[in-house]
Design an enzyme around this catalytic site. Structure first.
Site, short mmCIF file in Angstrom:
data_model
loop_
_atom_site.label_atom_id
_atom_site.label_comp_id
_atom_site.label_asym_id
_atom_site.label_seq_id
_atom_site.Cartn_x
_atom_site.Cartn_y
_atom_site.Cartn_z
N ASP A 222 32.21 26.32 37.68
CA ASP A 222 32.75 25.62 36.53
C ASP A 222 34.02 26.29 36.03
O ASP A 222 34.10 27.52 35.94
CB ASP A 222 31.69 25.60 35.42
CG ASP A 222 32.11 24.81 34.20
OD1 ASP A 222 32.28 23.59 34.33
OD2 ASP A 222 32.26 25.41 33.12
N GLU A 275 27.37 37.51 53.40
CA GLU A 275 26.24 38.35 53.82
C GLU A 275 25.04 37.51 54.25
O GLU A 275 24.11 38.02 54.87
CB GLU A 275 25.82 39.28 52.68
CG GLU A 275 26.88 40.32 52.29
CD GLU A 275 26.45 41.12 51.07
OE1 GLU A 275 25.27 40.99 50.67
OE2 GLU A 275 27.28 41.86 50.53
#
Length: 571
Positions: A222, A275
């Site tokens: 956002d 990751e």
């Protein structure tokens, strides 16, 4: 921010393809208005879980979940009390885990909203800041400044909040005296965080890992362009910023919009996302100049950024072609895929925008659909202003064209039902959007696109839940309900289901070839594996090229494509 992380377990078989998002169909759910499982009038997590079969049949690839965090709802949940928990009115973390498992079991990914520019004023950090003295580490997590004038009684600058009024709010110090001011670009209940503070940066990394470990596949960021600020001793005035003009944005010099430093944050986030297997995705809500959007969408950053250009375009072939060509080129240059969207929780639904009269010039001598929607809001949002049949016909044609484009298609809940915006039917006393209250008498706000969905043709909340609904549903919603449309082969719901199923089968390389139609008001393009999309934006029929019809947005008689209609053909 103390909720424990639980490892995600699911029997779902989802691909590890790191590029699954590039041409995905993503369905935005505004949780409080989707489905209510317990009859309290507010949509909830278990309501979403119960509708997973519906979402699977719709044919989407992912759900984007608007904020579901604990919140006072000063801004529809975008005022977050706790970034690592679920609003008790919506459910629990265990409910969230069950929803994620159900979605994954149906082959649907999960994207959640992250709100990093500001917290709520009820957040434990902000409450700590209010109780702490000036210059404390607690206040440094936010943006506190001394006021101007006698005894600091004037705000640090004359900047305006997005929701109206000043962008600064004065606090009362712990000793009861008038004190410092804090910055809030949005509502006063949404104090801006200080992203120069290492503790803020570290805590959001913890939040991103918390949800990733729970099975979240990606994040919608956002106000991604507003995190970093330049708050020098003397702040520029509104007049100073106006004088700087476009240069303030293109050169990254605006004090709180689209500064270059924000990309250092997203580079750190990208390392965390990578990751995971597959890497977690992210898409930026970044209302920035087109020349600067690519950095948000780069592989070293968030990876994708919304473009709202089609959303703001009128139903016009020239505007559509120009917009599509430009955005595909931008996506190619950044290494991202493009994003296409017509409706969301912040704008007038496109079935209504396309039915509004054109009135007043835009940049090209025409008013754009986005401007028309704003004009409609300013005018009070009356249904009699809308050509409902024309608006829906155009919306269906535009959506089918969008589904044919390379890139990600973002849908907003209810557009698959062809829902119109709810305008002045919502009484003032029942409105919730802060923009209505802060600009009362000027605009009616965004509640009209957030009215709870109609699932059935009858009942106190049209199947939304066993009780009422937190925003009133108009009587005409019943005719657009899922129950009604599932029985109609020509319904908007049936069209979306057919189109999304075909889209998943037909998508190939992220490219298109424009075809010459001999008319300025008809667009046609071919995708790499040989299928073609043709849209008639005009008022006269168009003779289709040879090919087998796959799907059309409105009935087609023979080879004649009617006005405001899209057809897909297979050569």
């Amino acid at each position: 921010m103390t909720a424990a992380t639980a490892p995600f377990h699911s029997d779902a078989i989802l691909s590890d393809d790191p590029n699954w998002w590039r041409q995905a169909s993503v369905y935005q759910i505004y949780p409080r208005s989707f489905a209510d499982s317990n009859g309290d009038g507010i949509g909830d997590i278990n309501g979403i879980t119960a509708k997973v079969p519906y979402l699977k049949e719709l044919g989407i690839d992912a759900v984007w979940l608007s904020p579901f965090y604990p919140s006072a709802l000063a801004d529809g949940g975008y005022d977050v009390d706790d970034y690592r928990n679920v609003d008790p009115r919506l459910g629990t973390l265990e409910d969230f885990d069950a929803m994620a498992a159900a979605l994954h079991g149906a082959g649907i990914r999960l994207i959640v909203d992250i709100v990093p520019n500001h917290s709520s004023n009820r957040h434990e950090w902000f409450q700590e800041a209010l109780a702490a003295p000036k210059g404390s580490s607690a206040r440094d997590r936010y943006i506190f400044r001394d006021g101007l004038g006698v005894d600091g009684g004037l705000p640090p600058s004359d900047w305006d909040s997005i929701f109206g009024g000043p962008a600064w709010e004065r606090i009362t110090e712990p000793d009861g005296t008038p004190g410092q001011w804090y910055m809030h670009i949005f509502a006063k209940e949404q104090p801006d965080l200080n992203w120069d503070n290492p503790e803020v940066r570290a805590d959001f990394l913890t939040t991103l890992r918390f949800w990733s470990d729970r099975g979240v596949d990606g994040f919608r960021i956002d106000v991604a362009h507003a995190l970093t600020k330049n708050l020098e001793e003397t702040l520029p005035s509104k007049a100073d910023l106006d004088a700087m003009g476009e240069a303030a944005y293109l050169e990254g010099m605006h004090p709180y919009w689209d500064r270059d430093e924000v990309h250092e944050i997203y580079a750190e986030w990208r390392k965390l996302f990578n990751e995971y297997t597959p890497p977690r995705t992210a898409v930026a809500e970044a209302w920035v100049h087109a020349d600067r959007r690519a950095r948000y969408a780069s592989p070293e950053g968030l990876g994708q950024a919304f473009n709202f250009d089609l959303l703001q375009a009128d139903f016009d072939a020239v505007q559509f072609r120009r917009t599509i060509t430009k955005n595909l080129a931008e996506a190619d240059a950044s290494g991202a895929s493009s994003t296409w969207v017509f409706s969301n929780h912040d704008v007038v639904r496109h079935a209504t925008r396309y039915g509004l009269p054109v009135s007043g010039p835009g940049a090209d001598g025409e008013i754009m659909a986005g401007q028309a929607g704003k004009h409609w809001l300013l005018g009070g949002g009356r249904q009699e202003d809308v050509d409902i049949e024309l608006g829906l016909r155009r919306a269906r044609a535009a959506s089918l064209l969008m589904f044919a484009l390379p890139g990600s298609a973002y849908l907003y809940q209810g557009e698959e039902l062809g829902l119109q915006e709810v305008g002045c039917e919502i009484p003032d006393a029942e409105r919730q959007d802060p923009s209505f209250f802060r600009n009362r008498g000027v605009e009616i706000g965004r509640d009209g696109c957030r009215v709870p969905l109609p699932w059935t043709a009858e009942g106190t909340s049209l199947g939304f839940g066993p009780g009422g609904s937190h925003l009133p549903q108009p009587a005409w919603f019943a005719g657009s309900s899922v129950e009604v449309q599932e029985l109609q082969d020509d319904s908007t719901l049936s069209l979306y289901r057919r189109a999304l199923a075909l889209r998943s089968e037909l998508q190939a390389a992220e490219a298109l070839e424009w075809l010459d139609t001999g008319r300025d008001d008809v667009l046609a393009f071919r995708r790499p594996n040989g299928w073609t999309s043709v849209t008639n934006f005009g008022t006269e029929p168009f003779i289709l090229p040879a090919g087998a019809l796959l799907v059309t947005s409105a009935p087609v008689d023979g080879a004649s494509l009617p006005a405001a209609t899209t057809a897909w053909l297979q050569a």
